[in-house]
Design a protein around this motif. Sequence first.
Motif, PDB file in Angstrom:
ATOM      1  N   PHE A 118      16.877  44.648 -33.929  1.00  0.00           N
ATOM      2  CA  PHE A 118      17.065  45.983 -33.367  1.00  0.00           C
ATOM      3  C   PHE A 118      16.344  46.981 -34.251  1.00  0.00           C
ATOM      4  O   PHE A 118      16.535  46.985 -35.472  1.00  0.00           O
ATOM      5  CB  PHE A 118      18.553  46.349 -33.297  1.00  0.00           C
ATOM      6  CG  PHE A 118      19.308  45.580 -32.239  1.00  0.00           C
ATOM      7  CD1 PHE A 118      19.358  46.050 -30.930  1.00  0.00           C
ATOM      8  CD2 PHE A 118      19.958  44.399 -32.546  1.00  0.00           C
ATOM      9  CE1 PHE A 118      20.049  45.350 -29.958  1.00  0.00           C
ATOM     10  CE2 PHE A 118      20.655  43.695 -31.580  1.00  0.00           C
ATOM     11  CZ  PHE A 118      20.701  44.167 -30.280  1.00  0.00           C
ATOM     12  N   LYS A 119      15.503  47.813 -33.630  1.00  0.00           N
ATOM     13  CA  LYS A 119      14.782  48.854 -34.360  1.00  0.00           C
ATOM     14  C   LYS A 119      15.129  50.218 -33.788  1.00  0.00           C
ATOM     15  O   LYS A 119      15.467  50.342 -32.606  1.00  0.00           O
ATOM     16  CB  LYS A 119      13.271  48.636 -34.263  1.00  0.00           C
ATOM     17  CG  LYS A 119      12.795  47.418 -35.034  1.00  0.00           C
ATOM     18  CD  LYS A 119      11.297  47.332 -35.045  1.00  0.00           C
ATOM     19  CE  LYS A 119      10.826  46.170 -35.910  1.00  0.00           C
ATOM     20  NZ  LYS A 119       9.356  46.119 -35.954  1.00  0.00           N
ATOM     21  N   ASP A 120      15.008  51.249 -34.631  1.00  0.00           N
ATOM     22  CA  ASP A 120      15.217  52.606 -34.140  1.00  0.00           C
ATOM     23  C   ASP A 120      13.922  53.116 -33.502  1.00  0.00           C
ATOM     24  O   ASP A 120      12.899  52.413 -33.499  1.00  0.00           O
ATOM     25  CB  ASP A 120      15.737  53.528 -35.245  1.00  0.00           C
ATOM     26  CG  ASP A 120      14.754  53.772 -36.375  1.00  0.00           C
ATOM     27  OD1 ASP A 120      13.526  53.546 -36.204  1.00  0.00           O
ATOM     28  OD2 ASP A 120      15.198  54.211 -37.452  1.00  0.00           O
ATOM     29  N   SER A 121      13.957  54.330 -32.994  1.00  0.00           N
ATOM     30  CA  SER A 121      12.817  54.882 -32.250  1.00  0.00           C
ATOM     31  C   SER A 121      11.573  55.073 -33.118  1.00  0.00           C
ATOM     32  O   SER A 121      10.467  55.186 -32.600  1.00  0.00           O
ATOM     33  CB  SER A 121      13.200  56.211 -31.600  1.00  0.00           C
ATOM     34  OG  SER A 121      13.544  57.160 -32.592  1.00  0.00           O
ATOM     35  N   LYS A 122      11.756  55.072 -34.429  1.00  0.00           N
ATOM     36  CA  LYS A 122      10.617  55.221 -35.340  1.00  0.00           C
ATOM     37  C   LYS A 122      10.056  53.867 -35.776  1.00  0.00           C
ATOM     38  O   LYS A 122       9.106  53.799 -36.543  1.00  0.00           O
ATOM     39  CB  LYS A 122      11.027  56.043 -36.552  1.00  0.00           C
ATOM     40  CG  LYS A 122      11.339  57.493 -36.207  1.00  0.00           C
ATOM     41  CD  LYS A 122      11.732  58.247 -37.459  1.00  0.00           C
ATOM     42  CE  LYS A 122      11.862  59.723 -37.256  1.00  0.00           C
ATOM     43  NZ  LYS A 122      12.790  60.216 -36.311  1.00  0.00           N
ATOM     44  N   GLY A 123      10.692  52.781 -35.306  1.00  0.00           N
ATOM     45  CA  GLY A 123      10.217  51.444 -35.635  1.00  0.00           C
ATOM     46  C   GLY A 123      10.848  50.824 -36.865  1.00  0.00           C
ATOM     47  O   GLY A 123      10.472  49.729 -37.276  1.00  0.00           O
TER      48      GLY A 123
END
Length: 131
Positions: free
Chosen positions: A24-29
């Motif tokens: 799982f990654k956030d919107s910034k990668g």
Amino acid sequence: MRASAYAHGDITRPEPGTGIKVHFKDSKGSLIKTVEASEGDDILGIAHEHDIDLEGACEGSVACSTCHVILSPEYYDLLPEPEDDENDMLDMAFGLTDTSRLGCQVKLTKELDGITATLPSATRNMFVDGR
């Protein structure tokens, strides 16, 4: 009548190192967490189980787009085409991409081992946002 195992928390998890890895990654990668899941689990359920901030306001009934995730093309192409109801909800998703799916509709299989689900920077909830 016997209640489901899920309702009682008797979920069997794979032995460490033997499950299907989901990143799982956030919107910034940036990586949030890597977890292991079982075949047949869906991304929304796994996210909730591991306290990953993927909303799922309709609890997986394909009535919202709050579990929208962005997949890498190589894994997106391994999935069956989205059903019409999923496409309708994706049309309302914030930050829609060519590899967007609803996390509740991504059922894990062995060939998806190593999949990355990137969370969008925001969600749009029609129930709460009133649109």
